[in-house]
Write a protein that holds these residues in place. Structure first.
Motif, mmCIF file in Angstrom:
data_model
loop_
_atom_site.group_PDB
_atom_site.id
_atom_site.type_symbol
_atom_site.label_atom_id
_atom_site.label_comp_id
_atom_site.label_asym_id
_atom_site.label_seq_id
_atom_site.Cartn_x
_atom_site.Cartn_y
_atom_site.Cartn_z
ATOM 1 N N TRP A 14 0.814 -1.210 0.000
ATOM 2 C CA TRP A 14 0.000 0.000 0.000
ATOM 3 C C TRP A 14 0.847 1.258 0.000
ATOM 4 N N ARG A 15 2.042 1.161 0.540
ATOM 5 C CA ARG A 15 2.930 2.325 0.511
ATOM 6 C C ARG A 15 3.368 2.630 -0.919
ATOM 7 N N VAL A 16 3.644 1.580 -1.693
ATOM 8 C CA VAL A 16 3.988 1.764 -3.105
ATOM 9 C C VAL A 16 2.798 2.349 -3.857
ATOM 10 N N ILE A 17 1.612 1.811 -3.592
ATOM 11 C CA ILE A 17 0.406 2.327 -4.243
ATOM 12 C C ILE A 17 0.178 3.785 -3.864
ATOM 13 N N LEU A 18 0.482 4.132 -2.613
ATOM 14 C CA LEU A 18 0.333 5.519 -2.159
ATOM 15 C C LEU A 18 1.195 6.458 -2.982
ATOM 16 N N VAL A 19 2.455 6.085 -3.218
ATOM 17 C CA VAL A 19 3.360 6.932 -4.000
ATOM 18 C C VAL A 19 2.879 7.039 -5.446
ATOM 19 N N ILE A 20 2.511 5.903 -6.041
ATOM 20 C CA ILE A 20 2.056 5.919 -7.437
ATOM 21 C C ILE A 20 0.804 6.776 -7.582
ATOM 22 N N THR A 21 -0.121 6.635 -6.643
ATOM 23 C CA THR A 21 -1.348 7.441 -6.695
ATOM 24 C C THR A 21 -1.041 8.924 -6.522
ATOM 25 N N GLY A 22 -0.125 9.234 -5.605
ATOM 26 C CA GLY A 22 0.256 10.628 -5.404
ATOM 27 C C GLY A 22 0.877 11.235 -6.650
ATOM 28 N N VAL A 23 1.740 10.489 -7.319
ATOM 29 C CA VAL A 23 2.357 10.971 -8.566
ATOM 30 C C VAL A 23 1.288 11.171 -9.637
ATOM 31 N N PHE A 24 0.370 10.231 -9.718
ATOM 32 C CA PHE A 24 -0.703 10.333 -10.711
ATOM 33 C C PHE A 24 -1.526 11.598 -10.502
ATOM 34 N N PHE A 25 -1.931 11.865 -9.265
ATOM 35 C CA PHE A 25 -2.710 13.072 -8.966
ATOM 36 C C PHE A 25 -1.915 14.329 -9.313
ATOM 37 N N ASN A 26 -0.658 14.361 -8.942
ATOM 38 C CA ASN A 26 0.161 15.544 -9.216
ATOM 39 C C ASN A 26 0.258 15.828 -10.717
ATOM 40 N N VAL A 27 0.580 14.789 -11.489
ATOM 41 C CA VAL A 27 0.768 14.971 -12.937
ATOM 42 C C VAL A 27 -0.558 15.311 -13.609
ATOM 43 N N LEU A 28 -1.627 14.628 -13.213
ATOM 44 C CA LEU A 28 -2.936 14.882 -13.827
ATOM 45 C C LEU A 28 -3.410 16.309 -13.556
ATOM 46 N N LEU A 29 -3.344 16.730 -12.316
ATOM 47 C CA LEU A 29 -3.807 18.079 -11.975
ATOM 48 C C LEU A 29 -2.925 19.143 -12.621
ATOM 49 N N PHE A 30 -1.617 18.886 -12.695
ATOM 50 C CA PHE A 30 -0.725 19.851 -13.359
ATOM 51 C C PHE A 30 -1.047 19.937 -14.850
ATOM 52 N N PHE A 31 -1.339 18.802 -15.460
ATOM 53 C CA PHE A 31 -1.703 18.801 -16.887
ATOM 54 C C PHE A 31 -2.967 19.614 -17.119
ATOM 55 N N ILE A 32 -3.959 19.450 -16.243
ATOM 56 C CA ILE A 32 -5.224 20.175 -16.401
ATOM 57 C C ILE A 32 -5.004 21.682 -16.261
ATOM 58 N N THR A 33 -4.317 22.087 -15.215
ATOM 59 C CA THR A 33 -4.093 23.527 -15.009
ATOM 60 C C THR A 33 -3.236 24.120 -16.119
ATOM 61 N N HIS A 34 -2.241 23.357 -16.602
ATOM 62 C CA HIS A 34 -1.376 23.843 -17.679
ATOM 63 C C HIS A 34 -2.141 23.921 -18.998
ATOM 64 N N HIS A 35 -2.990 22.921 -19.256
ATOM 65 C CA HIS A 35 -3.742 22.879 -20.521
ATOM 66 C C HIS A 35 -4.726 24.044 -20.626
ATOM 67 N N PHE A 36 -5.381 24.367 -19.521
ATOM 68 C CA PHE A 36 -6.378 25.442 -19.545
ATOM 69 C C PHE A 36 -5.783 26.803 -19.178
ATOM 70 N N GLY A 37 -4.465 26.849 -18.979
ATOM 71 C CA GLY A 37 -3.806 28.121 -18.715
ATOM 72 C C GLY A 37 -4.187 28.749 -17.392
#
Length: 713
Positions: A14-37
């Motif tokens: 679960w600790r590995v899953i925690l890191v992977i999920t955290g990275v996923f959220f970070n990249v996804l949210l950054f992509f959304i904010t960057h895409h919409f300026g």
């Protein structure tokens, strides 16, 4: 045990899953904010969640991986990795110190994290780029800059701080929702997965920290110093090698370009026209044409700062063509003379005068410059002029500064990750296990040596459950075996000691009975007086009297040796000891000698053994139990607390049993009369505190009298 192992494996998963999920959220949210300026980033939501639930290392790992992947979306993201790492470190510390499930704490966290992130981000942009990189932020801050009339640099810091506060507040609330609805027991399981022993509480960690505060350099600090030093040296070496290689490559390219430019120019110029150029200058139609050609060659040659033509003299050069540059907007005039010293060709003067090609190289990595000159020959082979090219790498100092800063900023995130991992492994495999064992052993050594304490020590050391799988675990197992063996050995020694003590007590009682049996009216006297002594000491202890004296050892020594207090009577003749009537003064003087005789007997017994002997209290009681509080007793006339405490206690027990028992020369006194007699002796014969303790314990005294057939009950 199987369930425990399975739980640890699951928590690791679960600790590995925690890191992977955290990275996923970070990249996804950054992509959304960057895409919409949008003017926010939201690239630390996963970092905050990982840091709160998983701790420091998972948080830093999430931050590093997130910014590495976000660099695919925005190249500049990698430069802000250290900001995300700083958020992870702050979050891990803050969530340990304060509760992250209280909204007011989350607001404070968002404000602090946003302000710090904003200042760090502004600093990076200011140093590396000199301006704000987000176009939306530029549009937002332009009115502030214009209306407040502040510098662009200050606008950068203000704008970055405000936007980051907004960004971190939103990120904190999103992380708060996730953490709030995650069961605390599951968070605890994930946090404890890395331990290679029983997880230590915050209080236990503080105790270990306080215990090793006098250590000059801890293993953890040594590891940190080593990694930081090695990383700094590595970054410096990598940066220096990179810049040096780049410098050599650029230098060679510029040298080749300079030679090619001068060689091409020598082919394009007509040697016969040089004198016409000197005489007519711009009046010669071909002069301006060739000057334009010279400018074109310079502008198209890679890295060329200037290209000009001069005629060599014995002491200097005469300019024929010269072009304006940024450093020298006013070129030399046609026919203007410049000495070799000013021209910079002193070192190759002979070559220049002799009509040979040459160059002058000066400076180093931070200011390299070269002048290349190619001769132009006429039909007779005479050098009529030189085509000269100037090349330099003066910008390398600034380039190296920027390059090193970029390397340091990019690598800093990975560097912190490596250090965090090294410190984490050092903590769980070395620092905490060794410190736990050392602190516990130190505490054991300062504790008492009772069997209960030894057994407790064994349980505590085994409860650490150290399982590092290396030399530390072997050391732990050896310590467990050692403490267990010590406890068992002490248990065996105590059993032997108890057997020996029982045998000694039996011998003492036998000796006491031998003395007692000579007095026909002394039935159970020894048992009663010994019991009275014990009761008086317990009562003194309850009242807090003589607390410094009434130690467990003193208590044991007095009770064990009390039966010997009248051992000296074995030296008294039977006709005196068993006389039914009153004693004459001479006979009483003989009776009084039993105190001195008892001292001699016990001194002789003590001298045959070594060390601290419980018979010393027997000697005190045998010698001084007839001393009086006011100094009127015998054999030495001691008074007050000069009389040993054991003798003062025995005096009360002896007198009370004497007056409440039948004697050959009188009957026992009733209890009330006996107690009145005892009170009359208060402060004269008896120690007032000891008599007070005796009176307070009358219920226990009566029980003993009934048990051993007391006459006055």
């Amino acid at each position: 045990m199987r369930n425990e192992v399975k739980m640890k494996k699951d928590s690791g998963k679960w600790r590995v899953i925690l890191v992977i999920t955290g990275v996923f959220f970070n990249v996804l949210l950054f992509f959304i904010t960057h895409h919409f300026g949008l003017p926010i980033f939201l690239d630390t939501v996963g970092t905050i969640i990982s840091s709160v639930i998983g701790g420091l290392f998972p948080g830093i790992l999430t931050a590093v991986l997130s910014n590495t992947l976000c660099a695919v979306i925005d190249d500049n993201s990698v430069f802000f990795m250290i900001v995300n790492v700083a958020v992870a470190i702050f979050t891990a510390w803050y969530s340990r110190k304060y509760s992250f499930i209280k909204i007011e704490r989350v607001i404070i966290f968002g404000l602090i994290a946003g302000a710090v992130s904003g200042l760090m981000g502004a600093f990076i942009q200011d140093v590396l780029f000199g301006e704000m990189q987000n176009s939306i932020l530029v549009e937002i801050m332009t009115p502030i800059h214009d209306n407040l009339h502040i510098s662009e640099q200050l606008s950068l810091y203000i704008g970055s701080t405000l936007i980051n506060i907004l960004d971190k507040m939103l990120s904190s609330f999103m992380a708060f929702i996730v953490v709030y609805y995650t069961p605390m027991e599951e968070i605890k399981i994930v946090q404890d997965v890395g331990w290679r022993q029983r997880p230590l509480s915050i209080d236990e960690l503080q105790k270990i920290k306080a215990w090793d505060k006098d250590v000059k350099v801890t293993a953890r600090s040594r590891m940190a110093y080593t990694l930081v030093g090695a990383s700094i040296i590595l970054v410096f070496i990598m940066g220096w090698i990179g810049v040096s290689l780049y410098f050599e490559n650029q230098k060679n390219e510029r040298i080749d370009s300079a030679w090619n430019a001068t060689s091409f120019t020598t082919q394009m110029i007509d040697p016969e026209s040089i004198e016409n150029f000197l005489e007519k200058g711009e009046e010669d139609d071909s002069y301006l044409l060739f000057q334009n050609l010279l400018s074109t060659i310079r502008d198209n040659a890679y890295g060329l700062e200037n290209l000009f033509i001069v005629k060599s003299q014995e002491d200097g050069v005469i300019y024929i063509f010269d072009l304006p540059t940024e450093k020298k907007p006013d070129p030399y005039e046609l026919g203007e003379f410049v000495s070799y010293d000013d021209f910079g060709m002193t070192k190759v003067k002979e070559k220049a005068v002799s009509g040979r090609a040459g160059y002058v190289e000066s400076g180093s990595l931070f200011g390299w410059k070269m002048i290349v000159f190619n001769p132009v020959y006429d039909a007779e082979g005479t050098c009529v002029c030189y085509v000269v090219a100037e090349v330099s790498l003066a910008y390398m100092a600034g380039y190296m500064r920027t390059f090193i800063l970029k390397v340091v900023i990019i690598l800093s995130g990975y560097f912190v990750l490596i250090v965090a991992y090294a410190l984490w492994t050092t903590d769980v495999y070395d620092t905490y296990p060794i410190s736990s064992m050392a602190e516990m052993l130190d505490r054991f050594s300062k504790g008492d040596d009772s069997q209960e304490q030894l057994d407790s020590n064994v349980r505590e050391i085994r409860a650490l459950d150290i399982h590092t799988g290396d030399e530390t675990e072997k050391l732990y197992k050896s310590i467990c075996s050692m403490t267990l063996n010590q406890a068992e050995q002490m248990r065996s020694i105590r059993r032997l000691s108890e057997s020996t003590a029982k045998m000694q007590d039996g011998l003492i009682m036998t000796m006491a009975d031998m003395v007692e049996n000579r007095n026909l009216d002394m039935g159970a006297h020894i048992q009663r007086t010994t019991a009275y002594v014990r009761i008086i000491m317990e009562s003194l202890k309850k009242k807090g009297y003589y607390a410094e004296k009434l130690t467990p050892k003193f208590f044991s020594d007095v009770v064990r040796s009390a039966p010997l207090y009248d051992v000296g009577k074995i030296k008294i003749p039977d006709e005196i000891l068993q006389k039914p009537g009153e004693l004459t003064p001479e006979e009483f003087e003989v009776i009084k000698t039993h105190t001195i005789e008892g001292k001699k007997i016990l001194d002789n017994a003590i001298s045959t053994s070594n060390g601290d002997n419980y018979l010393k209290e027997a000697r005190n009681m045998a010698t001084y139990h007839h001393e009086h509080w006011d100094g009127g007793g015998y054999p030495e006339g001691l008074h007050g607390e000069v009389i040993p405490l054991s003798a003062r206690i025995m005096a009360i027990a002896d007198v009370f049993d004497d007056i409440t028992s039948d004697r050959v020369y009188r009957k026992a006194y009733p209890l009330d009369e006996a107690l009145d007699i005892m009170r009359d002796f208060n402060g004269t014969v008896f120690d007032p505190k000891c008599l007070e303790a005796f009176m307070d314990a009358l219920p226990e005294i009566k029980v003993i009298m009934m048990k051993y057939g007391g006459k006055s009950v």
